[in-house]
Motif scaffolding. Structure first.
Motif, PDB file in Angstrom:
ATOM      1  N   THR A  91      -1.008 -17.279  -4.404  1.00 27.88           N
ATOM      2  CA  THR A  91      -0.778 -17.489  -2.973  1.00 27.88           C
ATOM      3  C   THR A  91      -2.082 -17.811  -2.247  1.00 27.88           C
ATOM      4  N   ASN A  92      -3.211 -17.588  -2.917  1.00 30.14           N
ATOM      5  CA  ASN A  92      -4.532 -17.759  -2.287  1.00 30.14           C
ATOM      6  C   ASN A  92      -4.641 -16.954  -0.983  1.00 30.14           C
ATOM      7  N   THR A  93      -4.036 -15.780  -1.010  1.00 26.64           N
ATOM      8  CA  THR A  93      -4.021 -14.905   0.156  1.00 26.64           C
ATOM      9  C   THR A  93      -4.283 -13.464  -0.271  1.00 26.64           C
ATOM     10  N   ILE A  94      -5.124 -12.782   0.496  1.00 29.84           N
ATOM     11  CA  ILE A  94      -5.387 -11.367   0.310  1.00 29.84           C
ATOM     12  C   ILE A  94      -4.853 -10.626   1.526  1.00 29.84           C
ATOM     13  N   ALA A  95      -4.241  -9.463   1.301  1.00 26.35           N
ATOM     14  CA  ALA A  95      -3.705  -8.665   2.400  1.00 26.35           C
ATOM     15  C   ALA A  95      -4.611  -7.472   2.675  1.00 26.35           C
ATOM     16  N   LEU A  96      -4.818  -7.209   3.941  1.00 25.93           N
ATOM     17  CA  LEU A  96      -5.503  -5.994   4.385  1.00 25.93           C
ATOM     18  C   LEU A  96      -4.473  -5.183   5.157  1.00 25.93           C
ATOM     19  N   ASP A 140      -2.102 -12.201  -3.495  1.00 24.94           N
ATOM     20  CA  ASP A 140      -2.768 -12.099  -4.796  1.00 24.94           C
ATOM     21  C   ASP A 140      -3.499 -10.781  -4.978  1.00 24.94           C
ATOM     22  N   GLY A 141      -3.742 -10.063  -3.907  1.00 22.60           N
ATOM     23  CA  GLY A 141      -4.410  -8.775  -3.970  1.00 22.60           C
ATOM     24  C   GLY A 141      -4.307  -8.095  -2.630  1.00 22.60           C
ATOM     25  N   ALA A 142      -4.515  -6.781  -2.609  1.00 26.59           N
ATOM     26  CA  ALA A 142      -4.377  -6.042  -1.351  1.00 26.59           C
ATOM     27  C   ALA A 142      -5.427  -4.951  -1.246  1.00 26.59           C
ATOM     28  N   ILE A 143      -5.874  -4.747  -0.010  1.00 26.24           N
ATOM     29  CA  ILE A 143      -6.789  -3.662   0.342  1.00 26.24           C
ATOM     30  C   ILE A 143      -6.021  -2.746   1.291  1.00 26.24           C
ATOM     31  N   ILE A 144      -5.965  -1.453   0.972  1.00 28.09           N
ATOM     32  CA  ILE A 144      -5.108  -0.535   1.712  1.00 28.09           C
ATOM     33  C   ILE A 144      -5.929   0.522   2.432  1.00 28.09           C
ATOM     34  N   LEU A 145      -5.779   0.567   3.743  1.00 25.85           N
ATOM     35  CA  LEU A 145      -6.326   1.641   4.571  1.00 25.85           C
ATOM     36  C   LEU A 145      -5.203   2.079   5.495  1.00 25.85           C
ATOM     37  N   ALA A 146      -4.262   2.817   4.927  1.00 25.02           N
ATOM     38  CA  ALA A 146      -3.046   3.183   5.667  1.00 25.02           C
ATOM     39  C   ALA A 146      -2.485   4.464   5.064  1.00 25.02           C
ATOM     40  N   HIS A 147      -2.764   5.583   5.707  1.00 28.11           N
ATOM     41  CA  HIS A 147      -2.346   6.861   5.132  1.00 28.11           C
ATOM     42  C   HIS A 147      -0.826   7.022   5.099  1.00 28.11           C
ATOM     43  N   ASN A 148      -0.087   6.195   5.870  1.00 26.50           N
ATOM     44  CA  ASN A 148       1.371   6.318   5.860  1.00 26.50           C
ATOM     45  C   ASN A 148       2.035   5.432   4.804  1.00 26.50           C
ATOM     46  N   LEU A 175     -17.272  -4.977   0.275  1.00 28.80           N
ATOM     47  CA  LEU A 175     -17.242  -4.499  -1.114  1.00 28.80           C
ATOM     48  C   LEU A 175     -15.820  -4.501  -1.655  1.00 28.80           C
ATOM     49  N   ALA A 176     -14.879  -4.039  -0.852  1.00 31.09           N
ATOM     50  CA  ALA A 176     -13.477  -4.025  -1.289  1.00 31.09           C
ATOM     51  C   ALA A 176     -13.001  -5.432  -1.631  1.00 31.09           C
ATOM     52  N   ALA A 177     -13.350  -6.406  -0.791  1.00 24.69           N
ATOM     53  CA  ALA A 177     -12.950  -7.788  -1.054  1.00 24.69           C
ATOM     54  C   ALA A 177     -13.636  -8.338  -2.303  1.00 24.69           C
ATOM     55  N   HIS A 178     -14.911  -8.025  -2.490  1.00 25.41           N
ATOM     56  CA  HIS A 178     -15.622  -8.453  -3.708  1.00 25.41           C
ATOM     57  C   HIS A 178     -14.922  -7.917  -4.959  1.00 25.41           C
ATOM     58  N   LEU A 179     -14.485  -6.665  -4.905  1.00 23.04           N
ATOM     59  CA  LEU A 179     -13.788  -6.088  -6.062  1.00 23.04           C
ATOM     60  C   LEU A 179     -12.508  -6.853  -6.360  1.00 23.04           C
ATOM     61  N   ILE A 180     -11.768  -7.218  -5.313  1.00 24.85           N
ATOM     62  CA  ILE A 180     -10.534  -7.990  -5.507  1.00 24.85           C
ATOM     63  C   ILE A 180     -10.832  -9.271  -6.281  1.00 24.85           C
ATOM     64  N   PHE A 181     -11.879  -9.980  -5.889  1.00 21.74           N
ATOM     65  CA  PHE A 181     -12.176 -11.263  -6.539  1.00 21.74           C
ATOM     66  C   PHE A 181     -12.747 -11.080  -7.937  1.00 21.74           C
ATOM     67  N   GLN A 182     -13.473 -10.000  -8.159  1.00 22.22           N
ATOM     68  CA  GLN A 182     -13.905  -9.705  -9.517  1.00 22.22           C
ATOM     69  C   GLN A 182     -12.695  -9.489 -10.427  1.00 22.22           C
ATOM     70  N   LEU A 183     -11.735  -8.742  -9.936  1.00 24.02           N
ATOM     71  CA  LEU A 183     -10.548  -8.437 -10.729  1.00 24.02           C
ATOM     72  C   LEU A 183      -9.683  -9.673 -10.932  1.00 24.02           C
ATOM     73  N   LEU A 184      -9.562 -10.499  -9.899  1.00 29.84           N
ATOM     74  CA  LEU A 184      -8.812 -11.748 -10.054  1.00 29.84           C
ATOM     75  C   LEU A 184      -9.468 -12.666 -11.083  1.00 29.84           C
TER      76      LEU A 184
END
Length: 331
Positions: free
Chosen positions: A59-64, A115-123, A296-305
């Motif tokens: 999708t060439n999209t990352i979700a925050l 393609d990847g997600a970064i989560i900062l949502a306690h709910n 850093l979180a985004a860098h990790l996503i691209f390393q993993l991809l």
């Protein structure tokens, strides 16, 4: 519809064990794998078929995914993520998790629309996060720790930050220190509270429950909690607000009651949002590396991809920013 949590409960194992078993991980014994498969079959549990079909589709999209898109805390974090996603030719979608399991944020996770997600949502629950990790998209969480090989973590050393804030007040002569907290479900809040309690204990200062006030990380919540504290007619010498937004609300409550900061009471915040420098008096606070966390979180996503190996856990430091809201007192 059965969830991975239901399967774990029926099989009598951890949620992560279900994830490993259903993905044929060699870490799981054949006996455990069989028990999990039988539980899944009995509950008619199936992996998200739509997500599986999309595994090969980029999708060439990352979700925050954030608890709330409002408030000044998120701007630097979002900028850090955005700079990295943009540099890699990807789009960024930031969405709120208001609504919990029924939110759009959860749909992005469970239906693999990114393609990847970064989560900062306690709910967004641990169960939903672990379930989403099965689908193969990289997940980085910022507000909790989940012991699962499919999930990566970036966190701030909030225990040390909470300790440092409290110790700073103690070193300025304060022995009566209140704590105004954020949501009980927030991992960050819990860690800051631990630091607060550790500092009191290490300096032999008695904890007093009357100065432990629950709030919600919002300016309005800080205002209400401070009004409650004022209404007790027994103010402490200092207050540690678990974030700057609540401290700003507290400043307003004190102003309305003709209580001077820091002459009558000292306060310290947490986050170092931009506003903290411009309120009156300027707020002493604990600075989080918000931009660095997002980047850093985004860098990790691209390393993993890209199929690269990386550590599962990163912890960043905080620093104290001295301004004018804390007074040195002597007995």
């Amino acid at each position: 519809m059965a969830t991975i949590k239901d399967v774990a409960k029926r099989a009598g194992v951890a949620i992560s064990t279900v994830s490993y078993a259903l993905n044929n991980s060699p870490r799981i014994s054949m006996a455990t794998k069989k028990r999990v498969e039988e539980a899944a079959k009995a509950l008619n549990y199936k992996k998200n078929g739509f997500a599986s079909d999309l595994k090969r589709t980029k999708t060439n999209t990352i979700a925050l995914l954030l608890s709330d898109l409002s408030g000044p805390f998120y701007s630097d974090l979002i900028q850090g993520v955005q700079d990295v996603t943009s540099a890699n030719g990807y789009d960024l979608i930031a969405c709120s998790s208001i609504g919990g399991a029924q939110s759009t944020a959860v749909k992005f996770l469970t239906e693999k629309r990114v393609d990847g997600a970064i989560i900062l949502a306690h709910n967004i629950s641990d169960a939903i996060t672990l379930d989403a990790a099965q689908h193969g998209s990289p997940l980085v969480v910022l507000d909790r720790y989940l012991e699962d090989e499919s999930i990566y973590h970036v966190e701030v050393d909030n225990i040390h930050g909470g300790y440092h804030a409290t110790e700073y007040l103690i070193n300025h002569g304060h022995k009566q220190i209140a704590f105004i907290s954020g949501p009980a479900a927030s991992h960050d809040n819990v860690q800051r509270y631990k630091g607060y309690r550790q500092a009191l204990e290490n300096y032999n200062i008695t904890y007093q429950s009357k100065w432990d006030i629950a709030s919600d990380f919002t300016r309005e919540g800080g205002y209400r909690a401070t009004k409650l504290l004022i209404a007790q007619r027994n103010l402490p010498q200092a207050i540690f607000y678990a974030n700057d937004e609540m401290a700003v609300g507290g400043l307003q409550a004190f102003k309305e009651n003709n209580i001077s900061i820091p002459d009558d009471i000292s306060i310290i915040g947490y986050d170092d949002i931009q506003l903290s420098e411009y309120v009156s008096p300027p707020l002493t606070t604990i600075k989080q590396p918000k931009y660095e966390v997002g980047a850093l979180a985004a860098h990790l996503i691209f390393q993993l991809l890209g199929g690269e190996k990386t550590d599962h856990h990163y912890k960043l430091s905080t620093e104290l920013v001295e301004r004018e809201s804390v007074k040195h007192v002597t007995e």
